[in-house]
Design an enzyme around this catalytic site. Structure first.
Site, PDB file in Angstrom:
ATOM      1  N   GLY A 177     -54.654 -23.712 -22.363  1.00  0.00           N
ATOM      2  CA  GLY A 177     -53.649 -22.683 -22.608  1.00  0.00           C
ATOM      3  C   GLY A 177     -53.302 -22.541 -24.075  1.00  0.00           C
ATOM      4  O   GLY A 177     -52.893 -23.493 -24.710  1.00  0.00           O
ATOM      5  N   SER A 178     -53.468 -21.365 -24.638  1.00  0.00           N
ATOM      6  CA  SER A 178     -53.369 -21.230 -26.078  1.00  0.00           C
ATOM      7  C   SER A 178     -53.485 -19.766 -26.464  1.00  0.00           C
ATOM      8  O   SER A 178     -53.484 -18.888 -25.623  1.00  0.00           O
ATOM      9  CB  SER A 178     -54.494 -22.034 -26.724  1.00  0.00           C
ATOM     10  OG  SER A 178     -55.694 -21.850 -25.986  1.00  0.00           O
TER      11      SER A 178
END
Length: 210
Positions: A177-178
């Site tokens: 997640g980014s």
């Protein structure tokens, strides 16, 4: 065809080992959670084969995800002129390998060991851990920035200074997640909108004006 990048093997192997241990030492049902987690890691670290259509005038999306921001930048340290920034958020369900938006050489590289705030916050591009690449060819200079989020605790890079990248070539990934930022000169036409879904190496997010 879908492959799994090597960074996923330790996670997948550890979960499968736990599934075997729990299944024999505890109960067969106890093997289910680590086995399901192993399947998720196979899904997360997937690297689907992409047909890259080379276009010297196009800026391709470096990642799968959702465009969350398009803003002007007064000056970029590498590009050295006013720019526009496109921010792409990747959820834990998106493909997380990153691809070069253009063909060119890496002429700038910087790693900043910062904080781990949620990737959708406005300030994360400055505060959070990030990896910045400046890529140039005879037509354009751009920067791409991998930014860690609250779950993303490691930025992976497979390239270094003076490496030459093909358009759409894999250069790294971010775990769990980014978001990514792409900064382009203002004479590049932006072809995406906030809220639009994009696909790494496929979606054209900008086009160099003739």
């Amino acid at each position: 065809m879908v492959t799994i990048v090597r960074e996923g093997y330790p996670f997948i192997g550890a979960c499968l080992m736990l599934a075997v241990i729990f299944g024999f030492a505890v109960h067969p049902y106890a093997a289910i959670p680590p086995f399901v987690l192993a399947l998720y890691f196979c899904y997360f670290f997937r690297n689907p084969k992409r047909e890259i259509r080379i276009d010297e005038q196009a800026i391709l999306s470096p990642a799968d995800g959702t465009v969350t921001e398009i803003t002007p930048v007064e000056m970029d340290d590498f590009i050295k002129e006013p720019c526009n920034k496109v921010v792409i958020f990747m959820s834990v369900f998106n493909v997380h390998v990153n691809r070069s938006p253009i063909q060119g050489e890496i002429k700038f590289q910087k790693y900043y060991c910062g904080r781990f705030r949620p990737a959708y916050k406005d300030e994360v591009g400055f505060d959070n851990e990030h990896h910045l690449l400046g890529i140039e060819n005879d037509k354009i200079r751009i920067t791409v920035k991998q930014i860690a989020g609250i779950l993303a605790r490691r930025i992976v890079s497979w390239v270094t200074m003076d490496d030459r990248l093909s358009q759409g070539e894999l250069y790294g990934m971010i775990r769990f997640g980014s978001c990514l930022e792409v900064v382009m000169p203002r004479d590049v036409s932006i072809l995406v909108a906030v809220g639009e879904k994009v696909k790494g190496g496929v979606t054209v997010i900008g086009r160099i004006k003739e």
